[in-house]
Design a protein around this motif. Structure first.
Motif, PDB file in Angstrom:
ATOM      1  N   VAL A 139       0.835  -1.206   0.000  1.00  0.00           N
ATOM      2  CA  VAL A 139       0.000   0.000   0.000  1.00  0.00           C
ATOM      3  C   VAL A 139       0.871   1.257   0.000  1.00  0.00           C
ATOM      4  N   LEU A 140       1.813   1.331   0.926  1.00  0.00           N
ATOM      5  CA  LEU A 140       2.606   2.560   1.089  1.00  0.00           C
ATOM      6  C   LEU A 140       3.502   2.871  -0.106  1.00  0.00           C
ATOM      7  N   LEU A 141       3.933   1.857  -0.831  1.00  0.00           N
ATOM      8  CA  LEU A 141       4.879   2.080  -1.920  1.00  0.00           C
ATOM      9  C   LEU A 141       4.250   2.084  -3.311  1.00  0.00           C
ATOM     10  N   GLN A 142       2.922   2.147  -3.390  1.00  0.00           N
ATOM     11  CA  GLN A 142       2.294   2.246  -4.707  1.00  0.00           C
ATOM     12  C   GLN A 142       2.690   3.568  -5.362  1.00  0.00           C
ATOM     13  N   PRO A 143       3.296   3.512  -6.559  1.00  0.00           N
ATOM     14  CA  PRO A 143       3.677   4.754  -7.226  1.00  0.00           C
ATOM     15  C   PRO A 143       2.471   5.667  -7.418  1.00  0.00           C
ATOM     16  N   GLY A 144       2.599   6.899  -6.973  1.00  0.00           N
ATOM     17  CA  GLY A 144       1.539   7.877  -7.149  1.00  0.00           C
ATOM     18  C   GLY A 144       0.646   8.070  -5.944  1.00  0.00           C
ATOM     19  N   LEU A 145       0.645   7.146  -4.984  1.00  0.00           N
ATOM     20  CA  LEU A 145      -0.213   7.305  -3.814  1.00  0.00           C
ATOM     21  C   LEU A 145       0.402   8.330  -2.859  1.00  0.00           C
ATOM     22  N   LEU A 146       1.479   7.984  -2.205  1.00  0.00           N
ATOM     23  CA  LEU A 146       2.170   8.935  -1.333  1.00  0.00           C
ATOM     24  C   LEU A 146       3.214   9.725  -2.115  1.00  0.00           C
ATOM     25  N   PHE A 147       3.985   9.005  -2.920  1.00  0.00           N
ATOM     26  CA  PHE A 147       5.017   9.653  -3.729  1.00  0.00           C
ATOM     27  C   PHE A 147       5.250   8.827  -4.982  1.00  0.00           C
ATOM     28  N   GLN A 148       5.952   9.424  -5.927  1.00  0.00           N
ATOM     29  CA  GLN A 148       6.337   8.728  -7.158  1.00  0.00           C
ATOM     30  C   GLN A 148       7.750   9.136  -7.498  1.00  0.00           C
ATOM     31  N   LEU A 149       8.613   8.152  -7.683  1.00  0.00           N
ATOM     32  CA  LEU A 149      10.025   8.392  -7.972  1.00  0.00           C
ATOM     33  C   LEU A 149      10.432   7.534  -9.160  1.00  0.00           C
ATOM     34  N   PRO A 150      10.755   8.043 -10.321  1.00  0.00           N
ATOM     35  CA  PRO A 150      10.669   9.438 -10.724  1.00  0.00           C
ATOM     36  C   PRO A 150       9.239   9.810 -11.109  1.00  0.00           C
ATOM     37  N   GLY A 151       8.939  11.088 -10.988  1.00  0.00           N
ATOM     38  CA  GLY A 151       7.625  11.581 -11.367  1.00  0.00           C
ATOM     39  C   GLY A 151       7.557  11.868 -12.852  1.00  0.00           C
ATOM     40  N   HIS A 152       6.439  12.414 -13.279  1.00  0.00           N
ATOM     41  CA  HIS A 152       6.276  12.761 -14.697  1.00  0.00           C
ATOM     42  C   HIS A 152       6.988  14.074 -15.022  1.00  0.00           C
ATOM     43  N   ASN A 153       6.835  15.065 -14.143  1.00  0.00           N
ATOM     44  CA  ASN A 153       7.399  16.385 -14.421  1.00  0.00           C
ATOM     45  C   ASN A 153       8.612  16.713 -13.558  1.00  0.00           C
ATOM     46  N   ARG A 154       8.765  15.993 -12.442  1.00  0.00           N
ATOM     47  CA  ARG A 154       9.899  16.209 -11.537  1.00  0.00           C
ATOM     48  C   ARG A 154      10.448  14.856 -11.120  1.00  0.00           C
ATOM     49  N   GLN A 155      11.620  14.868 -10.507  1.00  0.00           N
ATOM     50  CA  GLN A 155      12.198  13.610 -10.036  1.00  0.00           C
ATOM     51  C   GLN A 155      11.338  12.963  -8.965  1.00  0.00           C
TER      52      GLN A 155
ATOM     53  N   GLU B 150       7.489  13.317  -7.070  1.00  0.00           N
ATOM     54  CA  GLU B 150       6.169  13.937  -7.005  1.00  0.00           C
ATOM     55  C   GLU B 150       5.381  13.282  -5.885  1.00  0.00           C
ATOM     56  N   PHE B 151       4.494  14.040  -5.272  1.00  0.00           N
ATOM     57  CA  PHE B 151       3.698  13.545  -4.169  1.00  0.00           C
ATOM     58  C   PHE B 151       2.217  13.515  -4.541  1.00  0.00           C
ATOM     59  N   GLY B 152       1.561  12.388  -4.270  1.00  0.00           N
ATOM     60  CA  GLY B 152       0.116  12.257  -4.432  1.00  0.00           C
ATOM     61  C   GLY B 152      -0.420  12.497  -5.816  1.00  0.00           C
ATOM     62  N   SER B 153       0.329  12.146  -6.857  1.00  0.00           N
ATOM     63  CA  SER B 153      -0.113  12.424  -8.230  1.00  0.00           C
ATOM     64  C   SER B 153      -1.161  11.424  -8.725  1.00  0.00           C
ATOM     65  N   LEU B 154      -1.238  10.243  -8.115  1.00  0.00           N
ATOM     66  CA  LEU B 154      -2.119   9.155  -8.543  1.00  0.00           C
ATOM     67  C   LEU B 154      -1.884   8.759 -10.002  1.00  0.00           C
ATOM     68  N   LYS B 155      -0.657   8.938 -10.458  1.00  0.00           N
ATOM     69  CA  LYS B 155      -0.228   8.492 -11.783  1.00  0.00           C
ATOM     70  C   LYS B 155       1.042   7.684 -11.597  1.00  0.00           C
ATOM     71  N   THR B 156       1.377   6.911 -12.594  1.00  0.00           N
ATOM     72  CA  THR B 156       2.600   6.134 -12.525  1.00  0.00           C
ATOM     73  C   THR B 156       3.213   6.015 -13.907  1.00  0.00           C
ATOM     74  N   ASN B 157       4.367   5.419 -13.977  1.00  0.00           N
ATOM     75  CA  ASN B 157       5.033   5.148 -15.237  1.00  0.00           C
ATOM     76  C   ASN B 157       5.946   3.944 -15.031  1.00  0.00           C
ATOM     77  N   GLY B 158       6.477   3.422 -16.097  1.00  0.00           N
ATOM     78  CA  GLY B 158       7.311   2.222 -16.011  1.00  0.00           C
ATOM     79  C   GLY B 158       8.536   2.398 -15.136  1.00  0.00           C
ATOM     80  N   LYS B 159       9.202   3.547 -15.243  1.00  0.00           N
ATOM     81  CA  LYS B 159      10.392   3.794 -14.427  1.00  0.00           C
ATOM     82  C   LYS B 159      10.030   3.847 -12.948  1.00  0.00           C
ATOM     83  N   ALA B 160       8.910   4.502 -12.622  1.00  0.00           N
ATOM     84  CA  ALA B 160       8.490   4.599 -11.221  1.00  0.00           C
ATOM     85  C   ALA B 160       8.150   3.223 -10.664  1.00  0.00           C
ATOM     86  N   ILE B 161       7.498   2.386 -11.460  1.00  0.00           N
ATOM     87  CA  ILE B 161       7.184   1.032 -11.000  1.00  0.00           C
ATOM     88  C   ILE B 161       8.470   0.264 -10.726  1.00  0.00           C
TER      89      ILE B 161
END
Length: 142
Positions: free
Chosen positions: A88-104, A106-117
């Protein structure tokens, strides 16, 4: 002797059940969406319930282990509880996403990408392996 079975099962389930990678239930626009790289609180809840169910089946009912000797016949809920909490805590986009879409980061974006996964999977693997294999967190029930 270390049991790598729970680590293997937990990491594979983390990857396969990350909302938006293969499937998202519920989806943004449909009940089920495939490969949309989106997530939501509802889909994280549904996927967490699926994760909990499957990790219980693999670790407690089937008893997946990866070592030479089986040391205990008691059910160990430690790997299940730790896996679900980290899932739960490490789902990309829930609490944070590393890397984000627009920044390295991002917090609470509710989006993800292959690199973040991939990055979140490595974080999940590292934390899970440390807690299960190095710290030896166990919750035994009769």
């Amino acid at each position: 002797m270390s049991d790598w079975g729970p680590v293997f099962v937990a990491v594979v389930l983390f990857i396969l059940l990350t909302p938006g990678l293969l499937i998202q239930v519920p989806g943004r626009n449909k009940c089920i969406e495939f490969g949309n790289f989106q997530t939501s609180g509802a889909s994280i809840l549904v996927h967490s319930i699926l994760y909990f169910s499957l990790i219980c089946i693999f670790l407690l009912a089937i008893g997946v282990h990866m070592y030479l000797l089986h040391l205990s016949t008691m059910a160990d809920w430690g790997p299940v509880v730790i896996g679900v909490v980290l899932f739960v805590l490490l789902q990309p986009g829930l609490l944070f996403q590393l890397p984000g879409h627009n920044r390295q980061l991002e917090f609470g974006s509710l989006k993800t990408n292959g690199k973040a996964i991939a990055v979140h999977t490595l974080i999940f693997f590292t934390l899970y392996a440390i807690l299960i294999l190095a710290v030896h967190v166990h919750i035994y029930t009769g």
